[in-house]
Scaffold this motif. Structure first.
Motif, PDB file in Angstrom:
ATOM      1  N   LEU A  43       4.679  53.429 -26.268  1.00  0.00           N
ATOM      2  CA  LEU A  43       4.261  52.204 -25.595  1.00  0.00           C
ATOM      3  C   LEU A  43       5.429  51.349 -25.125  1.00  0.00           C
ATOM      4  CD1 LEU A  43       1.911  50.365 -24.764  1.00  0.00           C
ATOM      5  CD2 LEU A  43       2.014  49.332 -27.045  1.00  0.00           C
ATOM      6  N   SER A  44       6.503  51.278 -25.907  1.00  0.00           N
ATOM      7  CA  SER A  44       7.647  50.446 -25.513  1.00  0.00           C
ATOM      8  C   SER A  44       8.254  50.916 -24.203  1.00  0.00           C
ATOM      9  CB  SER A  44       8.710  50.448 -26.617  1.00  0.00           C
ATOM     10  OG  SER A  44       9.192  51.763 -26.860  1.00  0.00           O
ATOM     11  N   ALA A  45       8.277  52.230 -23.992  1.00  0.00           N
ATOM     12  CA  ALA A  45       8.792  52.775 -22.733  1.00  0.00           C
ATOM     13  C   ALA A  45       7.900  52.369 -21.567  1.00  0.00           C
ATOM     14  CB  ALA A  45       8.900  54.290 -22.822  1.00  0.00           C
ATOM     15  N   LEU A  46       6.585  52.454 -21.763  1.00  0.00           N
ATOM     16  CA  LEU A  46       5.639  52.092 -20.716  1.00  0.00           C
ATOM     17  C   LEU A  46       5.776  50.614 -20.342  1.00  0.00           C
ATOM     18  CD1 LEU A  46       3.235  52.716 -18.887  1.00  0.00           C
ATOM     19  CD2 LEU A  46       1.727  52.231 -20.827  1.00  0.00           C
ATOM     20  N   ILE A  47       5.892  49.750 -21.344  1.00  0.00           N
ATOM     21  CA  ILE A  47       6.019  48.318 -21.079  1.00  0.00           C
ATOM     22  C   ILE A  47       7.308  48.029 -20.315  1.00  0.00           C
ATOM     23  CG2 ILE A  47       6.308  46.045 -22.156  1.00  0.00           C
ATOM     24  CD1 ILE A  47       4.500  47.021 -24.422  1.00  0.00           C
ATOM     25  N   ASN A  48       8.405  48.666 -20.709  1.00  0.00           N
ATOM     26  CA  ASN A  48       9.676  48.464 -20.004  1.00  0.00           C
ATOM     27  C   ASN A  48       9.587  48.929 -18.556  1.00  0.00           C
ATOM     28  OD1 ASN A  48      11.940  47.207 -21.393  1.00  0.00           O
ATOM     29  ND2 ASN A  48      11.740  48.815 -22.929  1.00  0.00           N
ATOM     30  N   ILE A  49       8.922  50.051 -18.321  1.00  0.00           N
ATOM     31  CA  ILE A  49       8.781  50.575 -16.958  1.00  0.00           C
ATOM     32  C   ILE A  49       7.965  49.619 -16.096  1.00  0.00           C
ATOM     33  CG2 ILE A  49       7.714  52.403 -15.573  1.00  0.00           C
ATOM     34  CD1 ILE A  49       8.433  54.347 -17.859  1.00  0.00           C
ATOM     35  N   VAL A  50       6.839  49.174 -16.618  1.00  0.00           N
ATOM     36  CA  VAL A  50       5.948  48.289 -15.850  1.00  0.00           C
ATOM     37  C   VAL A  50       6.628  46.959 -15.564  1.00  0.00           C
ATOM     38  CG1 VAL A  50       3.795  46.991 -15.925  1.00  0.00           C
ATOM     39  CG2 VAL A  50       3.838  49.369 -16.702  1.00  0.00           C
ATOM     40  N   LEU A  51       7.241  46.353 -16.567  1.00  0.00           N
ATOM     41  CA  LEU A  51       7.870  45.042 -16.387  1.00  0.00           C
ATOM     42  C   LEU A  51       9.052  45.109 -15.420  1.00  0.00           C
ATOM     43  CD1 LEU A  51       7.876  43.571 -20.029  1.00  0.00           C
ATOM     44  CD2 LEU A  51       6.416  42.910 -18.107  1.00  0.00           C
ATOM     45  N   THR A  52       9.871  46.133 -15.565  1.00  0.00           N
ATOM     46  CA  THR A  52      11.063  46.258 -14.722  1.00  0.00           C
ATOM     47  C   THR A  52      10.685  46.520 -13.266  1.00  0.00           C
ATOM     48  OG1 THR A  52      12.304  47.136 -16.614  1.00  0.00           O
ATOM     49  CG2 THR A  52      13.255  47.461 -14.426  1.00  0.00           C
ATOM     50  N   THR A  53       9.744  47.430 -13.051  1.00  0.00           N
ATOM     51  CA  THR A  53       9.322  47.753 -11.683  1.00  0.00           C
ATOM     52  C   THR A  53       8.614  46.570 -11.030  1.00  0.00           C
ATOM     53  OG1 THR A  53       9.046  50.069 -12.370  1.00  0.00           O
ATOM     54  CG2 THR A  53       8.061  49.408 -10.273  1.00  0.00           C
ATOM     55  N   THR A  92      13.929  51.230 -26.403  1.00  0.00           N
ATOM     56  CA  THR A  92      13.886  50.136 -27.379  1.00  0.00           C
ATOM     57  C   THR A  92      14.477  48.837 -26.847  1.00  0.00           C
ATOM     58  OG1 THR A  92      16.007  50.911 -28.275  1.00  0.00           O
ATOM     59  CG2 THR A  92      14.001  51.722 -29.342  1.00  0.00           C
ATOM     60  N   LEU A  93      14.852  48.802 -25.585  1.00  0.00           N
ATOM     61  CA  LEU A  93      15.480  47.614 -25.014  1.00  0.00           C
ATOM     62  C   LEU A  93      14.514  46.428 -25.059  1.00  0.00           C
ATOM     63  CD1 LEU A  93      18.307  47.244 -23.572  1.00  0.00           C
ATOM     64  CD2 LEU A  93      17.013  47.165 -21.445  1.00  0.00           C
ATOM     65  N   PRO A  94      14.992  45.219 -25.419  1.00  0.00           N
ATOM     66  CA  PRO A  94      14.119  44.037 -25.376  1.00  0.00           C
ATOM     67  C   PRO A  94      13.464  43.905 -24.008  1.00  0.00           C
ATOM     68  CG  PRO A  94      16.177  43.509 -26.468  1.00  0.00           C
ATOM     69  CD  PRO A  94      16.334  44.901 -25.934  1.00  0.00           C
ATOM     70  N   TYR A  95      12.224  43.486 -23.994  1.00  0.00           N
ATOM     71  CA  TYR A  95      11.434  43.522 -22.768  1.00  0.00           C
ATOM     72  C   TYR A  95      11.954  42.608 -21.664  1.00  0.00           C
ATOM     73  CZ  TYR A  95       8.036  46.034 -25.653  1.00  0.00           C
ATOM     74  OH  TYR A  95       7.416  46.947 -26.460  1.00  0.00           O
ATOM     75  N   TRP A  96      12.798  41.647 -21.984  1.00  0.00           N
ATOM     76  CA  TRP A  96      13.304  40.744 -20.953  1.00  0.00           C
ATOM     77  C   TRP A  96      14.543  41.296 -20.245  1.00  0.00           C
ATOM     78  CZ3 TRP A  96      18.308  39.100 -21.718  1.00  0.00           C
ATOM     79  CH2 TRP A  96      18.809  39.171 -23.015  1.00  0.00           C
ATOM     80  N   MET A  97      15.211  42.286 -20.831  1.00  0.00           N
ATOM     81  CA  MET A  97      16.459  42.793 -20.248  1.00  0.00           C
ATOM     82  C   MET A  97      16.215  43.628 -18.996  1.00  0.00           C
ATOM     83  SD  MET A  97      19.118  43.781 -23.270  1.00  0.00           S
ATOM     84  CE  MET A  97      19.652  42.571 -24.471  1.00  0.00           C
ATOM     85  N   GLY A  98      15.183  44.451 -19.015  1.00  0.00           N
ATOM     86  CA  GLY A  98      14.866  45.240 -17.822  1.00  0.00           C
ATOM     87  C   GLY A  98      14.567  44.365 -16.619  1.00  0.00           C
ATOM     88  N   VAL A 103      16.147  41.837 -11.324  1.00  0.00           N
ATOM     89  CA  VAL A 103      16.515  40.692 -10.487  1.00  0.00           C
ATOM     90  C   VAL A 103      17.925  40.871  -9.950  1.00  0.00           C
ATOM     91  CG1 VAL A 103      16.962  38.208 -10.466  1.00  0.00           C
ATOM     92  CG2 VAL A 103      14.953  39.098 -11.661  1.00  0.00           C
ATOM     93  N   PHE A 104      18.848  41.308 -10.802  1.00  0.00           N
ATOM     94  CA  PHE A 104      20.227  41.549 -10.370  1.00  0.00           C
ATOM     95  C   PHE A 104      20.273  42.624  -9.287  1.00  0.00           C
ATOM     96  CE2 PHE A 104      24.344  43.636 -10.575  1.00  0.00           C
ATOM     97  CZ  PHE A 104      25.232  42.572 -10.634  1.00  0.00           C
ATOM     98  N   ALA A 105      19.517  43.706  -9.489  1.00  0.00           N
ATOM     99  CA  ALA A 105      19.521  44.814  -8.530  1.00  0.00           C
ATOM    100  C   ALA A 105      19.023  44.374  -7.166  1.00  0.00           C
ATOM    101  CB  ALA A 105      18.655  45.959  -9.060  1.00  0.00           C
ATOM    102  N   ILE A 106      17.908  43.651  -7.147  1.00  0.00           N
ATOM    103  CA  ILE A 106      17.281  43.282  -5.881  1.00  0.00           C
ATOM    104  C   ILE A 106      18.017  42.138  -5.196  1.00  0.00           C
ATOM    105  CG2 ILE A 106      15.194  42.355  -4.808  1.00  0.00           C
ATOM    106  CD1 ILE A 106      14.940  45.280  -5.644  1.00  0.00           C
TER     107      ILE A 106
END
Length: 309
Positions: A43-53, A92-98, A103-106
């Motif tokens: 689940l942590s991977a899924l949340i990171n993917i969704v939030l980052t994208t 395992t990255l904190p959800y706010w880092m992605g 934001v930096f990328a875009i």
């Protein structure tokens, strides 16, 4: 002569393929690695993917609205950037880092340099390196099946033995999308069959890298050692999905060969002699910076302009 000829500026040969078509195909090609990453890390991977994208798409929309520019989120380029960044993050990255990286990328790497087609480096990798420098501990903390430890590539560099079959399948510690070579290659084959990419850049990249580690790796031509290097880290994801980025890679055929050689040499140099076991991200970014010079040297001369006498 009764025929009328229309005079217009170049390009004179056009294709029905658009940027949005290409980006959509890349998104589809990334799905096998994405699905496996979620299956592998939960689940942590899924949340990171969704939030980052989602943050990547939202950042592009908000910036273009504020700057009164045409909104381009429908071209899928922001989706590809966010997804690629997410696949390069530890699960395992904190959800706010992605989202911060998105934001930096875009904004910083892409929009401030003019948007799609104007960025000088791959936005996803630029953001990954930004996060890696800013939050080294979190970006290099890996857990698989409840066990914390180094990635197989780091263990290989330390002289330990690794299970190459696990590395091939992807049941190892690593970032969300880099572990399964099989999943990555399914996507790569799809892009090849659709004509989105060809073998020139990734083929030259991987061949140069293999030659480099064979000569300087201290193991000679050891198939297991070579396979472990090819299956470990982000070299497959980088070679097929980031090194082939249309914007930041050379447009000339000779230039693409030179570019691939630079990628292979730099990756080998960083992996074998650098402080980190990885090196793909930095190799691609450094090679991105060399692209204008590579194109200048390899650009064909127009007929009658400075050709051989």
């Amino acid at each position: 002569m009764n025929e009328n000829y229309n005079i217009s500026s170049s390009p004179h040969i056009r294709d029905k393929v658009t940027s949005s078509n290409i980006m959509l195909m890349v998104t589809i090609a990334l799905l096998p690695a994405t699905i496996f990453g979620v299956y592998n890390f939960g689940l942590s991977a899924l949340i990171n993917i969704v939030l980052t994208t989602a943050t990547a798409v939202l950042s592009e929309y908000v910036y273009e609205k504020l700057m009164h520019k045409p909104v381009t989120i429908r071209d899928f380029s922001a989706v590809v950037t966010g997804l690629l960044l997410a696949l390069n993050l530890p699960p395992t990255l904190p959800y706010w880092m992605g989202p911060l990286g998105a934001v930096f990328a875009i904004i910083v790497v892409k929009q401030l340099f003019g948007g799609l087609g104007q960025n000088f480096m791959n936005p996803a990798l630029g953001a990954r390196c930004f996060l890696l420098i800013s939050f080294t501990g979190k970006m290099t903390y890996f857990v698989y099946d409840g066990v914390t430890g180094a990635t197989p590539l780091a263990e290989l560099k330390a002289g330990q033995s690794v299970n190459t079959m696990d590395m091939l399948l992807g049941t190892i510690r690593g970032t969300i999308g880099e572990t399964s070579v099989i999943a990555i290659m399914i996507g790569a084959i799809f892009l090849l069959l659709m004509g989105i990419i060809d073998l020139r850049i990734p083929g030259t990249y991987l061949l140069t890298f293999v030659i480099f580690i064979t000569i300087f790796g201290g193991h000679g031509f050891d198939p297991q050692y070579i396979t472990a290097h090819l299956c470990g880290g982000g070299i497959m994801l980088g070679a097929w999905f980031m090194a082939t980025d249309y914007v930041t890679s050379p447009i000339t055929k000779k230039g693409q060969i030179v570019y691939g050689i630079c990628l292979g040499l730099l990756t080998g140099l960083f992996r074998l002699f650098g402080g980190s076991a990885e090196g793909v991200s930095y190799a691609i970014i450094f090679s991105n910076l060399l692209v204008p010079l590579i194109e200048r040297v390899t650009l064909p001369k127009p007929f009658g302009k400075g050709g051989e006498k």
